[in-house]
Motif scaffolding. Structure first.
Motif, short mmCIF file in Angstrom:
data_model
loop_
_atom_site.label_atom_id
_atom_site.label_comp_id
_atom_site.label_asym_id
_atom_site.label_seq_id
_atom_site.Cartn_x
_atom_site.Cartn_y
_atom_site.Cartn_z
N LYS A 59 -30.93 -10.20 -63.42
CA LYS A 59 -31.01 -8.61 -62.94
C LYS A 59 -29.95 -8.02 -62.87
O LYS A 59 -28.98 -9.02 -62.43
CB LYS A 59 -31.76 -8.81 -61.49
N LYS A 60 -29.58 -6.78 -62.74
CA LYS A 60 -28.43 -6.34 -62.25
C LYS A 60 -27.97 -6.08 -61.41
O LYS A 60 -26.84 -6.50 -61.89
CB LYS A 60 -29.09 -4.73 -62.27
N GLU A 61 -28.77 -6.59 -60.27
CA GLU A 61 -27.44 -7.37 -58.71
C GLU A 61 -27.09 -8.76 -58.77
O GLU A 61 -26.15 -8.89 -57.97
CB GLU A 61 -29.26 -7.72 -57.69
N ASN A 62 -27.56 -9.48 -59.86
CA ASN A 62 -26.96 -10.44 -60.66
C ASN A 62 -25.45 -10.61 -60.75
O ASN A 62 -25.15 -12.05 -60.93
CB ASN A 62 -27.53 -11.63 -61.00
N VAL A 63 -24.99 -9.44 -61.38
CA VAL A 63 -24.13 -8.46 -63.12
C VAL A 63 -23.17 -8.42 -61.90
O VAL A 63 -23.14 -7.53 -61.03
CB VAL A 63 -24.05 -7.87 -64.03
N ASN A 64 -21.51 -9.30 -61.92
CA ASN A 64 -20.42 -9.10 -61.14
C ASN A 64 -19.36 -8.42 -62.15
O ASN A 64 -18.60 -9.30 -62.22
CB ASN A 64 -20.50 -10.14 -60.56
N VAL A 65 -20.07 -7.79 -64.01
CA VAL A 65 -18.82 -7.09 -64.76
C VAL A 65 -18.35 -6.08 -64.02
O VAL A 65 -19.49 -5.44 -63.29
CB VAL A 65 -18.75 -7.61 -65.84
N ARG A 66 -17.71 -5.94 -64.20
CA ARG A 66 -17.09 -3.92 -63.51
C ARG A 66 -18.25 -2.98 -64.79
O ARG A 66 -18.51 -2.16 -63.89
CB ARG A 66 -15.68 -4.29 -63.87
N GLU A 67 -17.51 -3.00 -65.87
CA GLU A 67 -18.66 -2.55 -66.61
C GLU A 67 -20.33 -2.77 -67.45
O GLU A 67 -20.26 -3.80 -66.99
CB GLU A 67 -17.83 -1.93 -68.08
N PRO A 68 -21.09 -2.14 -67.08
CA PRO A 68 -21.79 -1.99 -67.51
C PRO A 68 -22.62 -2.01 -68.43
O PRO A 68 -21.68 -1.87 -69.49
CB PRO A 68 -22.45 -0.66 -67.16
N LEU A 69 -23.49 -3.68 -68.48
CA LEU A 69 -23.69 -4.26 -70.49
C LEU A 69 -24.25 -3.53 -71.06
O LEU A 69 -25.16 -2.11 -70.78
CB LEU A 69 -24.09 -5.50 -69.77
#
Length: 101
Positions: free
Chosen positions: A65-75
């Protein structure tokens, strides 16, 4: 005599303050258990409005889920990521995601 007693009390107070600081530091370090992580590498294969689909080189797939992604730029599609899981809780133990360099 009063000076001697006052000096002893001052030294005792200094020792107690030192022990208090030292024991608090030891307690903090002992409660911070070093966690072990399991890592997997995935390639993002599809991006939808709520998350990312990924596939490992050996065929295992994942949905994050996007809410669990902690990188600065969108994948984006074809991005290579490294996913860290808590070794003890692999099902819900997602810890972090990094872009592979």
């Amino acid at each position: 005599m009063k000076v001697f007693i006052l000096s002893l009390l001052t030294i005792l107070l200094g020792v107690l303050i030192y022990l208090h600081v030292t024991l608090n530091t030891a307690k903090t370090v002992s409660t911070q258990l070093e966690k072990e992580y399991v890592t997997y590498k995935y390639t993002i294969t599809k991006v939808d409005e709520s998350g990312y689909h990924g596939e490992a080189d050996h065929g295992q797939s994942i949905y994050i889920k996007k809410e669990n992604v902690n990188v600065r730029e969108p994948l984006e599609e074809n991005d290579r990521i490294i996913v860290y899981f808590d070794k003890e809780e692999r099902k819900d133990g997602l810890v972090k995601i990094e872009l592979e360099e």
